[in-house]
Design a protein around this motif. Structure first.
Motif, mmCIF file in Angstrom:
data_model
loop_
_atom_site.group_PDB
_atom_site.id
_atom_site.type_symbol
_atom_site.label_atom_id
_atom_site.label_comp_id
_atom_site.label_asym_id
_atom_site.label_seq_id
_atom_site.Cartn_x
_atom_site.Cartn_y
_atom_site.Cartn_z
ATOM 1 N N SER A 103 0.814 -1.220 0.000
ATOM 2 C CA SER A 103 0.000 0.000 0.000
ATOM 3 C C SER A 103 0.849 1.272 0.000
ATOM 4 O O SER A 103 0.470 2.260 -0.629
ATOM 5 C CB SER A 103 -0.969 0.005 1.178
ATOM 6 O OG SER A 103 -0.277 0.033 2.404
ATOM 7 N N ALA A 104 1.984 1.268 0.651
ATOM 8 C CA ALA A 104 2.836 2.471 0.657
ATOM 9 C C ALA A 104 3.366 2.742 -0.754
ATOM 10 O O ALA A 104 3.367 3.886 -1.223
ATOM 11 C CB ALA A 104 3.983 2.306 1.640
ATOM 12 N N ARG A 105 3.812 1.690 -1.416
ATOM 13 C CA ARG A 105 4.322 1.834 -2.782
ATOM 14 C C ARG A 105 3.188 2.268 -3.720
ATOM 15 O O ARG A 105 3.361 3.122 -4.580
ATOM 16 C CB ARG A 105 4.926 0.506 -3.253
ATOM 17 C CG ARG A 105 5.436 0.519 -4.650
ATOM 18 C CD ARG A 105 6.654 1.387 -4.768
ATOM 19 N NE ARG A 105 7.077 1.415 -6.157
ATOM 20 C CZ ARG A 105 7.868 2.324 -6.632
ATOM 21 N NH1 ARG A 105 8.360 3.245 -5.853
ATOM 22 N NH2 ARG A 105 8.204 2.310 -7.895
ATOM 23 N N PHE A 106 2.010 1.666 -3.553
ATOM 24 C CA PHE A 106 0.861 2.017 -4.380
ATOM 25 C C PHE A 106 0.506 3.494 -4.216
ATOM 26 O O PHE A 106 0.278 4.194 -5.206
ATOM 27 C CB PHE A 106 -0.355 1.151 -4.033
ATOM 28 C CG PHE A 106 -1.610 1.586 -4.725
ATOM 29 C CD1 PHE A 106 -1.817 1.301 -6.068
ATOM 30 C CD2 PHE A 106 -2.584 2.311 -4.051
ATOM 31 C CE1 PHE A 106 -2.970 1.723 -6.720
ATOM 32 C CE2 PHE A 106 -3.731 2.727 -4.691
ATOM 33 C CZ PHE A 106 -3.927 2.436 -6.029
ATOM 34 N N ASN A 107 0.462 3.969 -2.971
ATOM 35 C CA ASN A 107 0.111 5.374 -2.727
ATOM 36 C C ASN A 107 1.122 6.320 -3.358
ATOM 37 O O ASN A 107 0.743 7.368 -3.902
ATOM 38 C CB ASN A 107 -0.037 5.639 -1.232
ATOM 39 C CG ASN A 107 -1.302 5.032 -0.676
ATOM 40 O OD1 ASN A 107 -2.299 4.891 -1.377
ATOM 41 N ND2 ASN A 107 -1.264 4.642 0.594
ATOM 42 N N GLN A 108 2.406 5.957 -3.308
ATOM 43 C CA GLN A 108 3.432 6.795 -3.934
ATOM 44 C C GLN A 108 3.263 6.801 -5.455
ATOM 45 O O GLN A 108 3.304 7.860 -6.082
ATOM 46 C CB GLN A 108 4.840 6.307 -3.551
ATOM 47 C CG GLN A 108 5.955 7.135 -4.146
ATOM 48 C CD GLN A 108 5.951 8.576 -3.660
ATOM 49 O OE1 GLN A 108 5.609 8.874 -2.519
ATOM 50 N NE2 GLN A 108 6.337 9.503 -4.531
ATOM 51 N N ASP A 109 3.071 5.627 -6.041
ATOM 52 C CA ASP A 109 2.876 5.548 -7.498
ATOM 53 C C ASP A 109 1.613 6.288 -7.924
ATOM 54 O O ASP A 109 1.603 6.995 -8.932
ATOM 55 C CB ASP A 109 2.793 4.081 -7.940
ATOM 56 C CG ASP A 109 4.139 3.374 -7.867
ATOM 57 O OD1 ASP A 109 5.185 4.060 -7.875
ATOM 58 O OD2 ASP A 109 4.139 2.130 -7.806
ATOM 59 N N LYS A 110 0.552 6.121 -7.157
ATOM 60 C CA LYS A 110 -0.719 6.798 -7.447
ATOM 61 C C LYS A 110 -0.520 8.316 -7.448
ATOM 62 O O LYS A 110 -0.953 9.007 -8.370
ATOM 63 C CB LYS A 110 -1.749 6.393 -6.399
ATOM 64 C CG LYS A 110 -3.073 7.064 -6.517
ATOM 65 C CD LYS A 110 -3.997 6.602 -5.388
ATOM 66 C CE LYS A 110 -5.021 7.658 -5.125
ATOM 67 N NZ LYS A 110 -5.756 7.470 -3.908
#
Length: 126
Positions: free
Chosen positions: A32-39
């Motif tokens: 989720s941390a990586r997803f939020n950064q990519d998003k």
């Protein structure tokens, strides 16, 4: 005739109120941390696309085409002067072009976001 022009302009403004709607991404098994950064980063790229610019181009093209068609119609049909028909055509064409251009701009933003997320390995669902 004035009512029609007002209605066309109101429709174009409402169509131009479309906003970037974030496409759905499958997050199963995703950090989720990586997803939020990519998003966030992909949203920033998408924000660089200007629906206002697309709307302006659409309005200019629509106004020019509408004016030409109105002038030709006014000259052929008679009863209404070519100048008045051209003005009506320009107003109508500009309003419709404005709305269409704004919608295209928002679609372009969505496409940038989708391509960005897909390029980072996410499964974009819509």
């Amino acid at each position: 005739m004035k009512r029609f022009v007002a209605l066309a302009l109101a429709s174009a403004v409402l169509a131009g109120c479309s906003s970037f709607s974030q496409p759905m991404v499958d997050t199963k098994g995703v950090d989720s941390a990586r997803f939020n950064q990519d998003k966030y980063e992909c949203e920033q790229y998408a924000a660089q696309v200007s629906p206002v610019g697309d709307a302006a181009v659409g309005a200019l093209g629509g106004a020019a085409a509408g004016a030409a068609l109105g002038a030709i119609t006014g000259a052929l049909v008679g009863g209404v002067g070519a100048g008045e028909a051209a003005a009506f055509g320009a107003a109508t064409g500009g309003a419709l072009g404005l709305g269409g251009g704004a919608v295209t701009g928002v679609q372009n933003q969505n496409d940038v976001y989708r391509r960005c997320m897909a390029g980072r390995g996410y499964n974009v669902l819509n």
